[in-house]
Enzyme design. Structure first.
Site, PDB file in Angstrom:
ATOM      1  N   SER A   1       0.816  -1.211   0.000  1.00  0.00           N
ATOM      2  CA  SER A   1       0.000   0.000   0.000  1.00  0.00           C
ATOM      3  C   SER A   1       0.852   1.264   0.000  1.00  0.00           C
ATOM      4  CB  SER A   1      -0.931   0.002   1.216  1.00  0.00           C
ATOM      5  OG  SER A   1      -1.759  -1.131   1.201  1.00  0.00           O
TER       6      SER A   1
ATOM      7  N   HIS B   1       0.884   4.557   4.606  1.00  0.00           N
ATOM      8  CA  HIS B   1       0.175   5.226   3.516  1.00  0.00           C
ATOM      9  C   HIS B   1       0.633   6.680   3.380  1.00  0.00           C
ATOM     10  CE1 HIS B   1      -3.521   2.332   3.302  1.00  0.00           C
ATOM     11  NE2 HIS B   1      -2.364   1.701   3.272  1.00  0.00           N
TER      12      HIS B   1
END
Length: 392
Positions: free
Chosen positions: A278, A336
């Site tokens: 991610s 993230h």
């Protein structure tokens, strides 16, 4: 005589009474009990208060009665992990990624020039020397299985050629993620997968999992979501940076995002493992959204809902910031944010600071490859070391 009989009767009665009384007293006398064979019970020695306390505090195993459980030992203090080695690994790995990417781009351009020359020469030799009859005869000599294999290879080649350069590049990344996902399903590999394919600042092995965890997904849904986003944005990012530079950014973003996750976990004391691509995918998405903020994006299940790339990036950063502050555990929000901020920084400033200054390294590599051929030529050959796609 009557008086004498009364006296004797009275004396006899008193004698019987005295005899009964003496027999009763002899039964109660300890001396008589001992003489009659009864042993006196030994007196218990007087115990002090300390002895009484010891007897009352006897262990349940000795007394046979259940006692209260002992208090649990205090939990050992977990020392806060040091992040010096992971930080040095992040810096070194990022530098090596861009250095290897610059060398690979040089070798790719060199091989393209050489292959173009060879194709041109082969076409000249083929012209006029052979006709279609030769190929028909060659095809008729093949068996049915050989023809099917050739047709299958031709179909695969056509399908591969129809993909963009970015899609062809990320195909290898998707295949590698699929292989690691299958390894998670093998019970005998669980310990090795947890050790090397999950990143945790409290683990003894912290540097190598920073790279391997970026290709590791335990959930099929998680992998499909990440790879779908990567496939969607691959064409734009590869046309923007080039294949080699894209791979360097992707790998570096994965390691940098894991380093940011390490720092946040260590600061908050929430030491738990993470895995997934991610962080690297967020860097790719952020780079495209910053470079083309007016591009229209949509949701796969809601095609009627559209929004600009700039607004999508702002919403994602806001969600991850809120998750990091509130301590949400659904995703690794620190990773993230680290990947998104690295993608924004690289497109805005990093390309000028890193990629455009690769000329000395490429020249050094060219001199090492051909020390007697072009060592004196600046740039390692005309238009080879300095060529390459970049942000436009």
């Amino acid at each position: 005589m009557a008086w004498r009989g009364c006296v004797m009767k009275w004396a006899k009665t008193e004698f019987i009474k005295n005899t009964n009384i003496s027999s009763r007293t002899s039964r109660l006398s300890p001396h008589n009990q001992q003489r009659c064979g009864f042993r006196r019970e030994a007196k218990r020695p007087e115990t002090k208060k300390g002895n009484v306390s010891q007897e009352t505090n006897a262990s349940p195993a000795e007394t046979g009665a259940p006692g209260p459980p002992p208090p649990p030992p205090p939990p050992p203090r977990v020392p806060r992990p040091t992040l010096f080695k992971p930080l040095m690994f992040t810096i070194g790995f990022t530098g090596c990624s861009f250095g290897v990417a610059a060398i690979l781009q040089y070798e790719t351009l060199k091989s393209r020039v050489q292959s173009a020359k060879e194709e041109e020469e082969s076409e000249k030799l083929m012209q006029g020397s052979q006709d279609m009859a030769y190929w028909h005869e060659w095809w008729n000599q093949l068996s049915g299985l050989q023809r099917q294999l050739i047709l299958l290879m031709s179909t695969v080649d056509d399908l591969w050629s129809s993909l963009t350069e970015g899609q062809r590049t990320v195909t290898g990344i998707i295949a590698l993620n699929a292989v690691v996902l299958c390894c998670w399903r093998i019970p005998s590999m669980q310990r090795s997968m947890i050790k090397y394919f999950t990143s945790n600042p409290a683990s003894k092995t912290r540097c190598l999992p920073m790279v391997l965890s970026c290709f590791s997904h335990y959930s099929i849904i998680h992998m499909v979501a990440n790879m779908y986003v990567l496939w969607t944005f691959s064409s734009g990012i590869v046309s923007l940076l080039g294949k080699e530079q894209f791979l360097a950014v992707y790998m570096s973003a994965g390691v940098i995002s894991t380093m940011v996750s390490y720092m946040c976990k260590t600061a908050t004391g929430r030491l738990y493992p993470s895995l997934g691509a991610s962080g690297a995918v967020m860097a790719v998405l952020a780079a495209v959204c910053v470079k083309v903020p007016e591009a229209k994006l949509g949701i796969i299940f809601l095609p009627m809902v559209t929004f600009t790339a700039g607004n999508a990036l702002k919403a994602l950063i806001a969600i991850d910031t809120a998750g990091l502050i509130l301590g949400w555990r659904l995703f690794d929000h620190a990773a993230h944010l680290g990947g998104a901020l690295f993608g924004i920084w690289y497109v805005a400033y990093g390309h000028k600071l890193i990629w455009r200054k690769r000329e000395p390294l490429v020249k050094l590599w060219h001199d090492m490859r051909s020390p007697g051929a072009g060592g004196s030529r600046p740039g390692g050959g005309p238009g080879v070391s300095g060529a390459g796609p970049g942000p436009r």
